[in-house]
Design a protein around this motif. Structure first.
Motif, PDB file in Angstrom:
ATOM      1  N   THR A 100       9.209  -2.005   1.721  1.00  0.00           N
ATOM      2  CA  THR A 100       8.336  -3.141   2.042  1.00  0.00           C
ATOM      3  C   THR A 100       8.209  -4.039   0.816  1.00  0.00           C
ATOM      4  O   THR A 100       7.901  -3.553  -0.276  1.00  0.00           O
ATOM      5  CB  THR A 100       6.940  -2.662   2.472  1.00  0.00           C
ATOM      6  OG1 THR A 100       7.076  -1.813   3.613  1.00  0.00           O
ATOM      7  CG2 THR A 100       6.048  -3.839   2.806  1.00  0.00           C
TER       8      THR A 100
ATOM      9  N   PRO B  77       0.826  -1.225   0.000  1.00  0.00           N
ATOM     10  CA  PRO B  77       0.000   0.000   0.000  1.00  0.00           C
ATOM     11  C   PRO B  77       0.853   1.264   0.000  1.00  0.00           C
ATOM     12  O   PRO B  77       2.030   1.240   0.370  1.00  0.00           O
ATOM     13  CB  PRO B  77      -0.818  -0.126   1.293  1.00  0.00           C
ATOM     14  CG  PRO B  77      -0.098  -1.126   2.134  1.00  0.00           C
ATOM     15  CD  PRO B  77       0.591  -2.060   1.183  1.00  0.00           C
ATOM     16  N   ALA B  78       0.254   2.356  -0.418  1.00  0.00           N
ATOM     17  CA  ALA B  78       0.987   3.616  -0.572  1.00  0.00           C
ATOM     18  C   ALA B  78       1.575   4.107   0.740  1.00  0.00           C
ATOM     19  O   ALA B  78       2.628   4.764   0.753  1.00  0.00           O
ATOM     20  CB  ALA B  78       0.060   4.672  -1.164  1.00  0.00           C
ATOM     21  N   ASP B  79       0.904   3.803   1.870  1.00  0.00           N
ATOM     22  CA  ASP B  79       1.397   4.292   3.165  1.00  0.00           C
ATOM     23  C   ASP B  79       2.360   3.312   3.840  1.00  0.00           C
ATOM     24  O   ASP B  79       2.718   3.479   5.011  1.00  0.00           O
ATOM     25  CB  ASP B  79       0.219   4.566   4.103  1.00  0.00           C
ATOM     26  CG  ASP B  79      -0.664   3.337   4.311  1.00  0.00           C
ATOM     27  OD1 ASP B  79      -0.470   2.338   3.572  1.00  0.00           O
ATOM     28  OD2 ASP B  79      -1.547   3.381   5.182  1.00  0.00           O
ATOM     29  N   ALA B  80       2.789   2.277   3.099  1.00  0.00           N
ATOM     30  CA  ALA B  80       3.706   1.287   3.672  1.00  0.00           C
ATOM     31  C   ALA B  80       5.102   1.885   3.821  1.00  0.00           C
ATOM     32  O   ALA B  80       5.473   2.858   3.151  1.00  0.00           O
ATOM     33  CB  ALA B  80       3.765   0.042   2.785  1.00  0.00           C
ATOM     34  N   VAL B  81       5.881   1.292   4.717  1.00  0.00           N
ATOM     35  CA  VAL B  81       7.264   1.738   4.935  1.00  0.00           C
ATOM     36  C   VAL B  81       8.070   1.506   3.651  1.00  0.00           C
ATOM     37  O   VAL B  81       7.944   0.447   3.017  1.00  0.00           O
ATOM     38  CB  VAL B  81       7.899   0.956   6.108  1.00  0.00           C
ATOM     39  CG1 VAL B  81       9.353   1.366   6.308  1.00  0.00           C
ATOM     40  CG2 VAL B  81       7.103   1.174   7.378  1.00  0.00           C
TER      41      VAL B  81
END
Length: 692
Positions: A314, A307-311
């Motif tokens: 990842t 997902p876009a908000d992943a570290v």
């Protein structure tokens, strides 16, 4: 009765004397062969590190990237990398490869560029080019669409007695011709060749291939994904129960809008067969052989981005999904059938089908058929060439011409009136004015185009040809063909318009080089057959000395696919002759002072070192015991092996410092484990013609 015993005793002594004389002659011949190897071109105790260091030194003489026009196409080669340039629609890229003529193997690291519009070959020299190799893989860079990424490959000595695989990773910018070695943190794929790479969005996907160890050829089925945004390799953890492709090399790996698709491939798997019966009719039990396996299964690799908000960094989520076997798959199954990607489908060409006739050889059928694989429908379709259609005059053409003529006359009248108004004349004078209806355009100098022959037949049957597509045109480069015991590397390039299919254009074709072969090949075969016959006759009456049995010296590389493999490490070690063992040790550990004892090799564990040299250490131990007045027969086999292992372990630790230094140097150069084909005995393989 006593007379009979005496005559038998005399006969036995005579046979022993004859055998001793033959052994002396054989040893003398080996000594001569060994000395000639040191003096002449047959030398296999070559330090590969020195050879590659010399290559690197020569490259550093080039101070900048230089591109020169070639008078002729590049030298013939197989197992090269061939790709349509992602940054220029008029260029094809060719890198590396090898050429084996039956005697000497030559490896290349030149980058050659074919200019389609000019019909010219250019060669690029650079101070930072990957070392010579074959069997490597490359692909364009997905989101970095103008870059090309390359990984791995292999290199060998001229006689292919020792070789190793690379584990280095490179990026090529085709527009500037610049190579950059990519250094990444964390785990990276192991050294290999015969693998495949493709791309998906900002990822480079690598799967499979093979590694050669001192015991066997190991096929791989590990998956690696390189993130071109965060510069890191990921090795996804797949669920244990998830079905995934078996280990293989030389398969098809194509991009897909949701990941990648995999089809086919080649590997050799161990299988047990009944051994031949002996002369006395007694069964020899079972033996293990490596059986060729041509895969025909298909898998879909589904990749889900984080997902876009992943570290950042990842790894993506991946899953292998087994597909049905494609419909209408080319029959019979074939190895070395190569495929390239074109507009959501795969284009497949060539291949070879082997039918094993006996242990002495195979009957092979080669193909030059062209197929398209519709990925979504999962079906193969044969492709054929067709002659251009001749246009027929349709009925009523004269009437249409008349209408066009009237329209042209009206247009001419209007132009004359317009010219009269611009000149300030009356419209009555317009009929007398001359109008150039086809104004001349500035002429552009035309490049002389060489006429290329066009055939309505596909190129000669072959396998492992290099394919790529540029602007809907399929290009077929090189490939390999076998006849009897000879192996030929094609030196040609063809073009087929995939839209029109109106013929096969021959861009260039040169006669294949003659097969050199091994000079002493026939002589060795004769000598070994003679020795085998003599030994069979004498075995019944003469008690053999207490020595480990050895096999004949390393044979032609192509015969390796048909030879059997030992089941245990002890059997594998006895398959090597003393001469081969000594040469292999010298080649791999030239940095260590030679004290006459077996030497460990780079990246070799204590266990692997003992497995490879077990027989030698046992012989050294028994000789030492006899020197001390101890009879080796007083010890059990287990005790002898235990003491031999202690001796090998002591030697391994003594050489650790030098070997570690050598390992560091090789890792810095992107080199994996150095392997001697002599250690592999009859299971060794090498050269372009192998089905691997």
């Amino acid at each position: 009765m006593g007379k009979d015993k005496k005559s038998k005793s005399d006969s036995k002594k005579q046979k022993l004397a004859e055998k001793k004389q033959k052994q002396e002659k054989k040893a003398e011949k080996k000594a001569k062969t060994k000395s000639s190897k040191v003096e002449g071109s047959d030398a296999e105790d070559i330090d590969l590190d020195e050879v590659l260091a010399e290559y690197k030194k020569q490259q550093e003489l080039f101070l900048k990237v230089t591109e020169t026009v070639l008078d002729a196409p590049p030298k013939p080669r197989s197992s090269a990398a061939f790709l349509a340039s992602p940054s220029n629609s008029n260029q094809l890229l060719l890198f590396g490869g090898e050429n084996y003529n039956g005697a000497i193997a030559n490896f290349y690291n030149d980058l050659n560029i074919y200019y389609i519009d000019r019909d010219e070959w250019h060669c690029v020299t650079s101070p930072n080019t990957p070392l010579p190799r074959s069997g490597h893989a490359w692909c364009r860079g997905g989101n970095q669409s103008n870059s090309v990424f390359l990984f791995g490959g292999e290199f060998s000595s001229p006689k292919q007695g020792t070789f190793y695989h690379y584990n280095d990773f490179w990026r090529l910018e085709p527009s500037s011709r610049e190579w950059t070695r990519i250094e990444t943190k964390g785990k990276t794929p192991s050294a290999r060749s015969g693998h495949r790479m493709t791309y998906f969005k900002n990822y480079i996907i690598l799967f499979g291939g093979f590694q050669d160890t001192s015991n066997q050829t190991k096929y791989l089925n590990d998956l690696w994904i390189y993130d071109t945004t965060n510069f890191v390799w990921h090795s996804p953890n797949l669920p244990p129960a998830q079905l995934k492709p078996d280990a293989r090399s030389s398969f098809t790996f194509l991009p897909h809008e949701q990941g990648a698709v995999l089809f086919g491939g080649y590997s050799r798997v161990k299988t047990t067969v009944s051994a031949n019966k002996s002369a006395k009719g007694a069964s020899q039990g079972q033996r293990n052989i490596l059986k060729p396996l041509v895969h025909q299964d298909c898998f879909f690799l589904r990749i889900t981005q984080p997902p876009a908000d992943a570290v950042p960094g990842t790894p993506p989520t991946v899953r292998w999904e087994k597909r049905k076997k494609p419909a209408n798959t080319p029959n019979p199954p074939r190895a070395g059938a190569t495929m390239t990607y074109h507009r959501g489908r795969g284009i497949l060409f060539g291949g070879v089908h082997d039918e094993e006739q006996s242990e002495e050889g195979m009957d092979s059928e080669f193909f030059n058929q062209l197929f398209t694989w519709n990925i979504e429908r999962n079906r193969f379709f044969p492709m054929g060439l067709r002659k251009p259609r001749t246009q027929k005059k349709a009925a009523g053409a004269e009437q249409r011409v008349g209408r066009r003529g009237r329209a042209q006359a009206n247009e001419e009248e209007l132009l004359k009136q317009l010219a009269a108004l611009q000149a300030g004349s009356s419209l009555e004078d317009a009929d007398d004015m001359e109008i150039d209806l086809n104004p001349a355009e500035p002429e552009e100098p035309e490049m002389p185009v060489r006429e290329m022959p066009v055939s309505m037949e596909f190129p000669h049957p072959r396998f492992n040809a290099q394919l790529t597509v540029q602007d809907d045109v399929l290009y077929i480069y090189g490939g390999t063909f076998e006849k009897d015991d000879r192996e030929f590397t094609f030196d040609d390039l063809y073009a087929i318009d995939l839209g029109k299919m109106d013929g096969c254009k021959e861009i260039f074709r040169r006669e294949v080089e003659d097969w050199a072969g091994s000079e002493d090949e026939d002589e060795e075969d004769g000598d070994e057959d003679e020795d085998d016959e003599d030994e069979d006759e004498e075995d019944e009456d003469v008690e053999m000395p207490d020595e480990p049995s050895v096999s004949p010296s390393y044979r032609k590389k192509k015969q390796a696919d048909e030879a059997s493999v030992a089941d245990s490490t002890t059997t594998e070690s006895t398959m090597k002759s003393e001469e081969e063992e000594t040469e292999a040790s010298t080649a791999a550990t030239s940095v260590v002072e030679d004290d006459g004892l077996p030497h460990p090799r780079p990246f070799e564990s204590r266990r692997e070192f003992f497995v490879r040299t077990s027989n030698e250490w046992q012989e050294i131990l028994m000789a030492s015991l006899r020197w001390k007045g101890v009879q080796p027969e007083s010890l059990t086999i287990k005790e002898i092996k235990a003491k031999a292992f202690e001796m090998s372990e002591e030697k391994w630790w003594d050489c650790r410092e030098e070997i570690t230094a050598l390992e560091d140097e090789q890792e810095a150069a992107g080199i994996g484990e150095v392997v001697s084909l002599a250690d592999k005995g009859s299971t060794a393989t090498g050269g372009a013609g192998r089905r691997r």
